[in-house]
Design a protein around this motif. Structure first.
Motif, PDB file in Angstrom:
ATOM      1  N   GLU A  49     -10.607   0.526  14.058  1.00 31.25           N
ATOM      2  CA  GLU A  49      -9.567   0.250  13.082  1.00 31.25           C
ATOM      3  C   GLU A  49      -8.211   0.167  13.769  1.00 31.25           C
ATOM      4  OE1 GLU A  49     -10.937   2.117   9.020  1.00 31.25           O
ATOM      5  OE2 GLU A  49     -10.960   3.595  10.622  1.00 31.25           O
ATOM      6  N   ASP A 275      -6.171   9.710   6.743  1.00 25.42           N
ATOM      7  CA  ASP A 275      -5.656   8.449   7.254  1.00 25.42           C
ATOM      8  C   ASP A 275      -6.111   8.219   8.669  1.00 25.42           C
ATOM      9  OD1 ASP A 275      -2.437   8.033   5.716  1.00 25.42           O
ATOM     10  OD2 ASP A 275      -4.214   6.753   5.671  1.00 25.42           O
TER      11      ASP A 275
ATOM     12  N   ASP B 103       0.148  -6.911   0.335  1.00 27.60           N
ATOM     13  CA  ASP B 103       0.690  -6.325   1.539  1.00 27.60           C
ATOM     14  C   ASP B 103       1.546  -5.109   1.214  1.00 27.60           C
ATOM     15  OD1 ASP B 103       2.598  -7.657   4.347  1.00 27.60           O
ATOM     16  OD2 ASP B 103       1.636  -5.739   3.982  1.00 27.60           O
ATOM     17  N   THR B 106       5.237  -4.818   2.784  1.00 27.57           N
ATOM     18  CA  THR B 106       6.417  -5.524   2.297  1.00 27.57           C
ATOM     19  C   THR B 106       6.558  -5.499   0.785  1.00 27.57           C
ATOM     20  OG1 THR B 106       5.159  -7.573   2.244  1.00 27.57           O
ATOM     21  CG2 THR B 106       6.416  -7.133   4.225  1.00 27.57           C
ATOM     22  N   PHE B 156      10.880   7.516   2.095  1.00 28.17           N
ATOM     23  CA  PHE B 156      10.972   6.063   1.983  1.00 28.17           C
ATOM     24  C   PHE B 156       9.678   5.400   2.421  1.00 28.17           C
ATOM     25  CE2 PHE B 156      15.319   5.524   0.798  1.00 28.17           C
ATOM     26  CZ  PHE B 156      15.902   6.721   1.152  1.00 28.17           C
ATOM     27  N   HIS B 158       8.781   3.285   4.577  1.00 23.57           N
ATOM     28  CA  HIS B 158       8.411   3.116   5.971  1.00 23.57           C
ATOM     29  C   HIS B 158       7.886   4.399   6.596  1.00 23.57           C
ATOM     30  CE1 HIS B 158      12.568   4.628   6.390  1.00 23.57           C
ATOM     31  NE2 HIS B 158      12.124   5.146   7.522  1.00 23.57           N
ATOM     32  N   SER B 161       1.887   5.420   5.775  1.00 22.45           N
ATOM     33  CA  SER B 161       0.945   4.462   6.347  1.00 22.45           C
ATOM     34  C   SER B 161       0.574   3.423   5.288  1.00 22.45           C
ATOM     35  CB  SER B 161      -0.316   5.189   6.784  1.00 22.45           C
ATOM     36  OG  SER B 161      -1.009   5.663   5.627  1.00 22.45           O
ATOM     37  N   GLY B 163      -2.292   2.651   3.899  1.00 18.53           N
ATOM     38  CA  GLY B 163      -3.125   3.160   2.819  1.00 18.53           C
ATOM     39  C   GLY B 163      -2.327   3.995   1.823  1.00 18.53           C
ATOM     40  N   MET B 164      -1.426   4.799   2.339  1.00 19.85           N
ATOM     41  CA  MET B 164      -0.587   5.628   1.473  1.00 19.85           C
ATOM     42  C   MET B 164       0.317   4.757   0.621  1.00 19.85           C
ATOM     43  SD  MET B 164      -1.004   8.889   1.807  1.00 19.85           S
ATOM     44  CE  MET B 164      -2.255   9.741   2.736  1.00 19.85           C
ATOM     45  N   ASP B 191      -7.336  -1.055   6.765  1.00 19.51           N
ATOM     46  CA  ASP B 191      -8.538  -0.765   7.540  1.00 19.51           C
ATOM     47  C   ASP B 191      -9.712  -0.487   6.617  1.00 19.51           C
ATOM     48  OD1 ASP B 191      -6.538   0.943   9.894  1.00 19.51           O
ATOM     49  OD2 ASP B 191      -7.737  -0.860  10.240  1.00 19.51           O
ATOM     50  N   ILE B 194     -10.020   2.944   4.994  1.00 18.43           N
ATOM     51  CA  ILE B 194      -8.993   3.122   3.970  1.00 18.43           C
ATOM     52  C   ILE B 194      -9.322   2.253   2.759  1.00 18.43           C
ATOM     53  CG2 ILE B 194      -6.522   3.036   3.517  1.00 18.43           C
ATOM     54  CD1 ILE B 194      -7.306   4.946   5.713  1.00 18.43           C
TER      55      ILE B 194
ATOM     56  N   ASN C 207       8.720  -9.833  -0.921  1.00 21.66           N
ATOM     57  CA  ASN C 207       7.608  -9.377  -1.761  1.00 21.66           C
ATOM     58  C   ASN C 207       8.001  -8.243  -2.683  1.00 21.66           C
ATOM     59  OD1 ASN C 207       5.803 -11.196  -0.781  1.00 21.66           O
ATOM     60  ND2 ASN C 207       4.891  -9.817   0.725  1.00 21.66           N
TER      61      ASN C 207
END
Lengths: 320, 332, 313
Positions: A49, A275, B103, B106, B156, B158, B161, B163-164, B191, B194, C207
């Motif tokens: 991954e 994760d 995504d 973004t 924030f 960024h 991850s 998945g989070m 992934d 995830i 987005n």
């Protein structure tokens, strides 16, 4: 059988970064003592991954990144010891195709120029011969010869990837590293490209290092598969064995998570927790232990080494 | 039989570009029953994302919805979303129907804390105070599996991850308890381990809150995993629609069959993958006849001349294919 | 972060040193001395003997490096000497007395042009290709082609002389602020409007804006909260130097409206070879613009949480 075409021995790649508010120095171990072999004409698949280091490994083997440790032997020669000329010669025999087909083609060159460029760089043949060779290569990968006069952005994603493959074949390499080569393509186009790669392998006796996050695709293309996690090779063995009887808990989790296109086989609903960790914060001992259902005390302390569990099948786990 | 939650009838969305009119959604009809999962599957450019965006009227210019009806049945009322005023539509978004996107990197505002972004629909739609909204937001984060939820409200995007972030998006979408969740390729960028966590989460939340899900994806594995019914899209049209088991066991459209045949599956080791020759048609051209005809191994004369309608071939199983409708798909 | 600010301030001192040296050399490289120019103005050559005396008095007959060191020694104590062109007043006194006017004019102009410029930019971005958009562009083009001094005189003529709504000059009552601020705002409004529009149009394609719309929070909120905050970075980038330029005064506007600011000194000091004033104004400008850059960099960190000023190799 003879000597393998490519051997890496405890190959390592470390990046030095500054990270965090205090800008402390950290070492990002992207590739951690990876040893693998690829025989001539065979395909080794590499799955994992994000952050597992598989792409970095491919780039390091090509010496597009300088290795931080370990050895790479290609066709018997130690790549690290080569000077610039020797490296250039070695590079003729190792080529790479990339994930984003458009991004790896120079938009200002015609397709013909792109495919002939490796021949130009190595000064092989006359310009006329190179142009002819380029057209032949384009036809071999399934594009019309007159595509040579057009520009990359006039083609679809699948066709652009074919152009990339034609370019990679120009120098008649012995090893092709495919770094997520079909990941950006639609399913039906993907099938076409995979068939093409297999045909080319049969025809030219190419070896592949097939890097992908898609296990199903990798299993189909590869005779053997290596599974990477946080820079380490955690399991390596024949594709069939890996897919049908995985030994490492991570491989089992990975395979268990792949949704099968068959509603009758809906997997049990408990995915592996947590994760995918960042390579900057590596757990001690076995890198998978924080998420591993089999983890014991020893796993946090001692890093397991790859050891054989069957013929040609190795696993790095204390309990596999 | 009660009305389905969402009825889409003959939806058409066109893009007016320099190359001409691109018919991204070219007469699409389907139903989403309450509490069920409908999967729309197709390859890139088939119009599946635009369909979802059209339901919420989020299609950006030069795209425009030019025809059809999108009927939402809630609490005994029936509303055509395409006929609503913009302000009324804002009351539907986030409240009756929510959307999550592909995504997660973004799709969250990078300069606003996730607590703020989570609380926003609660404050706007439910009139909650800041404190109440924060409490609710923390509970939501907890429910979607973000550890240390309350602490992380001030964080924030960024700092999370992929998945989070997707979990945060799901929490945000479900904040006001919508009846329908539109999920546009929610796991494609994640992934695989995830991905399975997120799919599990969606199914759990669906069961807990009774939310229907319309999931858009190109991945047949995800469809098999989560969908109750499947609609297959090609060139802006639905070519087949059936319960998930039937789509995989007995596909009634040549495109569906070809798609299923061309994907690598674990445990299957064919020498060669079956491919579909050619490429999808350009949506800027006027398509006469069946859009798949040029590539179809079952093609007959009628296919080229006349576009086949989507009609029922078996109970609950519809296909848009002349040959299938004549029963000829399984001969020979 | 504190370490970052400290490093920047040290850097600023280095910049000041370099600028002072370069300016000093250039200044003396320009032909003519302070007393020649004055002589020209008076259309009468100053006798050589007197010129020599004056030069000696101000230390202008010493070698250049010595003059420079003397300058440095005094400069660190903020003593820039007496102005050659204004009898009896030190440079620091002159700046201290007159800079506040420039600062006032500058801040008022900044406030006005920020509101108008950014406002027009936001409106243009919200409704592209509408009358609001074209109107904003029209205003910008006007600002671009209209020289500020022509505009200033025009305003003065129409509103002060003909209509008598406001006085023609001076800086004592608020009514006197209107025309100068208007005239001074041309350049800033132009820049801010264009940048705001472009930056907002760029951000609107993101987005996360689509996600915000999908939450049904209303178009106004989407624009003002989600889009605008992300659009700020280029606006702040360009706003910094604008602010720096504004608070150091405007030559034309101050002259035409008889505002006793320091704007004129930037120009006249060079013409008059008023060396102390040249050095002082140049260094003041350098310090202000450097501080402005530092402030805008800190503002980025405030506006965008991803900015943290750490180095990665």
């Amino acid at each position: 059988m003879g000597e393998p075409l490519l051997v890496t021995d405890r190959l390592t790649k470390v990046f030095a970064l500054r990270h965090g508010l205090l800008a402390r120095r950290v070492r990002l171990v992207a590739v951690d003592r990876v040893s693998l072999t690829i025989d001539a004409g065979e395909t080794l698949g590499l799955v994992g991954e994000s952050g597992c280091g598989k792409s970095t490994l491919g780039l390091t083997i090509m010496r597009l990144y300088e290795p931080s440790g370990g050895q790479i032997r290609f066709a018997g020669h130690d790549l690290a010891g080569l000077d610039a000329r020797g490296l250039r010669d070695a590079r003729r025999q190792m080529q790479m195709i990339f994930q984003d087909p458009l991004a790896s083609l120079d938009p200002r060159l015609t397709v013909g120029q792109i495919v002939a460029e490796p021949l130009d760089i190595h000064a092989i043949g006359t310009p006329a011969e190179r142009a002819t060779a380029a057209r032949r290569l384009l036809e071999r990968v399934g594009l019309a010869a007159h595509s040579a006069d057009r520009f990359p952005n006039e083609f679809s994603g699948g066709q652009q990837q074919r152009i990339g493959i034609a370019r990679a074949l120009a120098l008649q390499p012995r090893l092709l590293i495919c770094d997520e080569a079909v990941s950006a393509l639609d399913v039906s186009v993907q099938a076409q490209i995979l068939n093409l790669l297999r045909d080319l392998q049969a025809e030219f006796g190419l070896a592949f290092l097939f890097i992908s996050h898609n296990i199903a695709v990798t299993a189909l293309m590869s005779r053997r598969i290596g599974v990477m996690y946080l820079g380490q090779l955690v399991e390596v063995g024949p594709s069939q064995a890996i897919v049908e009887a995985p030994r490492h808990p991570y491989t089992q989790a990975l395979l268990g998570a792949v949704p099968a296109p068959d509603p009758a086989r809906r997997r049990r609903r408990h995915a592996v927790q947590g994760d995918v960790p960042s390579p900057i914060e590596r757990p001690s001992g076995c890198p998978f232990h924080p998420r591993c259902p089999l983890a014991q005390a020893i796993c946090a302390v001692e890093e397991p080494q790859l050891r054989p569990v069957a013929r040609d099948h190795q696993v790095a786990c204390h309990f596999a | 039989m009660s009305k389905p939650l969402l009825e889409v009838q003959n939806l058409q969305t066109h893009f007016h570009t320099e190359q001409g009119i691109v018919r991204a959604v070219n007469g699409v009809s389907f139903d989403v029953p309450a509490g069920s999962v409908l999967g729309i599957v197709g390859e890139s450019g088939c119009g599946k994302s635009v369909t979802a965006l059209s339901i919420l009227r989020l299609v950006a210019p030069p795209g425009r919805i030019v025809g059809g009806q999108v009927l939402l049945h809630t609490d005994g009322t029936r509303r055509d979303l395409l006929a609503l005023e913009p302000a009324e539509m804002d009351h539907v978004r986030g409240v009756d129907i929510s959307m999550i996107f592909q995504d997660p990197m973004t799709s969250l505002n990078p300069v606003l804390s996730i607590g703020y972004q989570l609380a926003e629909p609660l404050r706007v739609h439910r009139g909650m105070s800041s404190t109440a909204a924060r409490d609710h937001a923390a509970a939501l984060l907890d429910r979607v599996g973000i550890p240390g939820a309350r602490r992380r409200l001030g964080a924030f995007p960024h700092e999370f991850s992929g998945g989070m972030r997707q979990r945060v998006m799901i929490a945000m979408a479900l904040a006001c308890g919508p009846r329908l969740l539109l999920a546009d390729e929610p796991t494609t960028a994640l992934d695989v381990t995830i991905q399975s966590q997120i799919l599990d989460l969606l199914l759990e939340l669906k069961d807990e809150f009774g939310t229907a899900i319309l999931i858009i994806t190109h991945d047949l594995g995800v469809i098999a995993e989560i969908a109750d019914r499947v609609a297959v899209m090609y060139a802006g049209m639905i070519v087949e629609s059936a319960p998930v088991a039937a789509i995989f066991a007995a596909p009634q459209h040549p495109y569906t069959r070809a798609l299923l045949a061309s994907i690598p599956r674990l445990g299957h080791w064919p020498d060669r993958l079956i491919t579909i020759e050619g490429a999808p048609p350009s949506l800027a051209d006027d398509i006469v006849g069946c859009p798949f005809a040029p590539r179809c191994p079952y093609r007959i004369a009628r296919c080229v001349a006349e576009r086949p309608p989507l009609i029922e071939l078996a109970p609950g199983h519809a296909g848009a294919c002349w040959v299938a409708q004549a029963g000829g798909l399984d001969d020979g | 972060m504190a370490r970052y600010i400290l490093a920047r301030i040290i850097g600023l001192l280095g910049v000041l040193l370099a600028v002072s040296a370069i300016t000093f050399v250039l200044m003396h490289a320009v032909p003519g001395g302070p007393f020649d120019a004055q002589a020209l103005e008076h259309q009468q050559a100053i006798p050589q003997a007197i010129k020599r005396q004056l030069n000696a008095k101000f230390g202008l007959d010493r070698p250049l490096w010595e003059q420079y060191l003397v300058f440095l020694r005094n400069a660190v104590r903020l003593d820039f000497g007496y102005s050659f062109s204004s009898s009896g007043r030190t440079v620091v006194q002159m700046l201290r007395d007159q800079w506040p006017y420039s600062i006032q004019l500058g801040l008022l102009t900044l406030a006005f042009s920020t509101v108008v410029g950014i406002g027009l930019g936001i409106l243009a971005a919200i409704k592209p290709n509408s009358w609001l958009d074209y109107g904003g562009t029209l205003v910008s083009i006007f600002c671009l082609v209209m020289p500020s001094f022509v505009f200033a005189v025009l305003l003065q003529f129409i509103f002060a002389v003909r209509l008598g709504w406001v006085p023609t000059g001076g800086w004592n009552s608020p009514r006197q602020w209107v025309l100068p601020v208007l005239a001074n705002s041309l350049g800033p409004i132009l820049i801010l409007q264009r940048f705001t529009r472009a930056s907002m149009a760029d951000v609107m394609r993101a987005n996360y804006v689509r996600t915000a719309r999908a939450k049904g929070i209303g178009e106004r909120r989407v624009m003002l909260v989600h889009v605008f905050k992300n659009a700020l970075t280029p606006i702040v980038t360009v706003g910094g130097p604008i602010a720096a330029g504004l608070i150091t005064g405007s030559f034309f506007v101050e002259t035409i409206f008889r505002i006793p600011g320091i704007g004129s000194y930037f120009v006249t000091s060079i013409q008059q070879r008023d060396y102390p004033m040249i050095m002082a104004t140049t260094l003041a400008w350098t310090a202000i613009i450097s501080l402005t850059f530092l402030i805008t960099d800190l503002l980025y960190a405030l506006a965008d949480p991803r900015v943290t000023y750490l180095r990665e190799q």
